[in-house]
Scaffold this active site. Structure first.
Site, mmCIF file in Angstrom:
data_model
loop_
_atom_site.group_PDB
_atom_site.id
_atom_site.type_symbol
_atom_site.label_atom_id
_atom_site.label_comp_id
_atom_site.label_asym_id
_atom_site.label_seq_id
_atom_site.Cartn_x
_atom_site.Cartn_y
_atom_site.Cartn_z
ATOM 1 N N ASP A 125 6.908 0.209 -2.217
ATOM 2 C CA ASP A 125 5.831 -0.548 -1.579
ATOM 3 C C ASP A 125 5.014 -1.243 -2.668
ATOM 4 O O ASP A 125 4.381 -0.588 -3.491
ATOM 5 C CB ASP A 125 4.945 0.396 -0.766
ATOM 6 N N HIS A 161 6.928 -2.416 2.115
ATOM 7 C CA HIS A 161 5.653 -2.181 2.798
ATOM 8 C C HIS A 161 5.776 -2.208 4.317
ATOM 9 O O HIS A 161 4.964 -1.591 5.008
ATOM 10 C CB HIS A 161 4.651 -3.250 2.346
ATOM 11 N N SER A 173 -0.905 0.176 6.979
ATOM 12 C CA SER A 173 -1.626 -0.553 5.943
ATOM 13 C C SER A 173 -3.135 -0.509 6.217
ATOM 14 O O SER A 173 -3.720 0.569 6.252
ATOM 15 C CB SER A 173 -1.095 -1.981 5.860
#
Length: 529
Positions: free
Chosen positions: A457, A496, A369
């Site tokens: 995601d 995610h 991320s």
């Protein structure tokens, strides 16, 4: 009729027909004119014409005529007339320019729809005046005042980007990794001086030992052998993966390799709970073994002890990697300082230099991320500084740049369609160097890149990761390390955070490690179930 130029209070000289050119001298008149062109439709270059429905007699003796209003780039209006099939355009001093009326209408609607609903309900007596006033006030505070504050508050921008105030799980003792399920793990701190901000920074670190070492020294490491994971390591052509390194037969060298470790363990008065003895042991494991090292750079929120991150460490440990996980400044029990883009990159650089000062074993960067932006920026910085870089980088759930990620993030769902979103939200962050431009940095280093992204995601949309991959293909040199993109189907529900649960991820990593050794220049896209 737009405006009566014959009226004494006229602030402009607007006439719709009978006059060749009309100039708006007053901003208010310009705004009113913009509202009046709401019925316009685009036509061919470079003028937008209004539907011929406006007529205005310049004086009582002039009969009404139908005209078409055109908008020029210097905020002027002109009258156009049709005579049969011929279109006569009255000459202008300046070239006509396209006016984005569709966007104007859309922005006007988006700006007024919420307060308009409240006012409409009040006018129809469905709600009271006080309720309407409260609704309009909430709109102004939430969608106008707060974005203005955000524009001028660098501290608020950093707080929203890094989300250091979100911590979980509660009451987590980061000084005791075993409480998070990580046996044979050392907690320590790397101190460095940030020359950019002239600060001393303590970076909290976990060093997770590879599984082969834990099995070999379970008793000395105070590990119950029944708790040690029993997993089959992936193989390539019958050869086992050893933390990224492919080892066919280690029996001939094992004795020599572990002499340094056994010397530390047999030293007088050795206690694993003693901080100095623990440091000597764990640093010796980095020097003595051939296992590759993964430097993990997490995303925003929480700390290195977040459950989904611990799951990844355990998977990498089972593949016999040394795992070094850090918390940037402002996170976990690292220095209580406000992070910035350069600040977190320098924190990662300090830990990377700590690793390379101890071992010559290959190092992988693994960013997740926001950590993908830190990883690519760090690699770019190492290249700029002419320092030896890591063997490769793994980007899990990456975005291409923070500007596009802000627009796509769920937190911005209520704001992204506002006309002033870019001006009040995106641009100020860019101006304050909160950019994380991975799509720029990925063209500035040669290391192989592995991109992992799940279709479902919701935090960093799959499309942003794929855009980064396409950008890398277009901008990186042909002789540089390979670029691989692995897509995980929506039906897997990894979202995610949980790509680490993919059963074929170990094979993907093992194969990628093998290819990075040869720097195969062929770009690969894997569509993964």
């Amino acid at each position: 009729m737009i405006h009566d130029p014959t009226h004494p209070s006229s602030a402009g000289t607007v006439r719709v027909c009978g006059v060749n050119r009309v100039t708006l001298k007053c901003p208010l008149a310009w705004c009113l004119a913009c509202v009046c062109v709401s019925l316009c439709v685009p036509c061919d270059d470079p003028v937008l014409f209004l539907n011929p429905i406006l007529s205005y007699p310049p004086n009582p003796n002039t009969p009404p005529c139908r005209g078409i209003l055109a908008v020029t780039e210097d905020r002027t209006f002109s009258t156009l007339n049709f005579k049969g099939t011929r279109r006569e355009i009255i000459p202008h001093q300046h070239r006509m320019a396209m006016f984005d009326l569709d966007r104007l209408i859309t922005d006007l609607f988006k700006t007024t729809v919420l307060p308009g609903i409240a006012i409409g309900l009040w006018l129809t007596d469905l709600i009271g005046r006080c309720t309407c006033a409260v609704a309009v006030l909430l709109f102004l505070v939430g969608f106008v005042i707060l974005p203005i504050i955000f524009k001028y508050s660098y501290a608020l921008q950093k707080s929203i980007l890094f989300l250091t105030f979100i911590t979980y799980p509660p009451n987590l003792d980061l000084k005791r990794p075993e409480k998070s399920g990580l046996y044979a793990t050392r907690n320590f701190y790397v101190n460095h001086h940030d020359h950019e901000e002239d600060l001393e920074v303590n970076v909290a670190v976990w060093h997770v030992l590879p599984l082969d070492l834990v099995r070999r020294y379970a008793k000395e490491l105070h590990v119950d052998e029944r708790t040690i994971a029993n997993k089959t390591l992936p193989t390539i052509d019958g050869v086992t993966s050893n933390g990224g390194s492919i080892v066919a037969d280690e029996k001939h060298h094992a004795g020599d390799r572990y002499k340094g470790i056994e010397k530390v363990l047999r030293s007088d008065g050795f206690k694993l709970t003693d901080e100095k003895h623990q440091r000597d042991l764990f640093e010796e494991t980095l020097r003595a073994t051939t296992n590759d090292v993964v430097l993990y750079l997490h995303g925003n929120t929480a700390s290195r002890g977040a459950p989904h991150r611990v799951e990844l460490y355990q998977m990498l440990r089972a593949l016999n990697y040394h795992v070094i996980a850090i918390d940037y400044r402002g996170y976990g029990d690292s220095a209580n300082l406000s992070p910035s883009e350069l600040g977190v990159v320098y924190d990662a650089l300090a830990v990377y230099q700590y690793i390379t000062s101890i071992t010559n074993n290959p190092v992988y960067l693994w960013g997740h991320s926001l950590g993908t932006g830190v990883s690519t920026h760090l690699l770019s910085l190492l290249t700029e500084m002419s320092l030896p870089g890591p063997k490769a980088v793994v980007l899990e759930s990456p975005f291409n740049n923070i500007k596009e990620e802000i627009c796509a993030h769920p937190f911005s769902k209520l704001y992204r369609h506002l006309p002033w979103f870019d001006y009040l939200i995106s641009r100020p962050m860019y101006k304050n160097k909160l950019r994380f431009e991975s799509d720029q940095h990925i063209a500035e280093f040669r290391q192989p890149v592995l991109i992992l992204h799940a279709e479902d995601d919701l935090v960093v949309p799959f499309e942003l990761g794929y855009k980064l991959y396409r950008k890398a293909l277009d901008t990186r040199g042909k002789s540089w390390g390979p670029i691989e993109f692995h897509r995980f189907e929506q039906s897997s529900h990894y979202g995610h955070k949980y790509i680490c649960r993919a059963p074929n991820l170990p094979e993907i990593l093992c194969a990628f490690s093998t290819r990075t050794a040869t720097h195969n220049t062929e770009s690969v896209v894997k569509w993964t179930e």
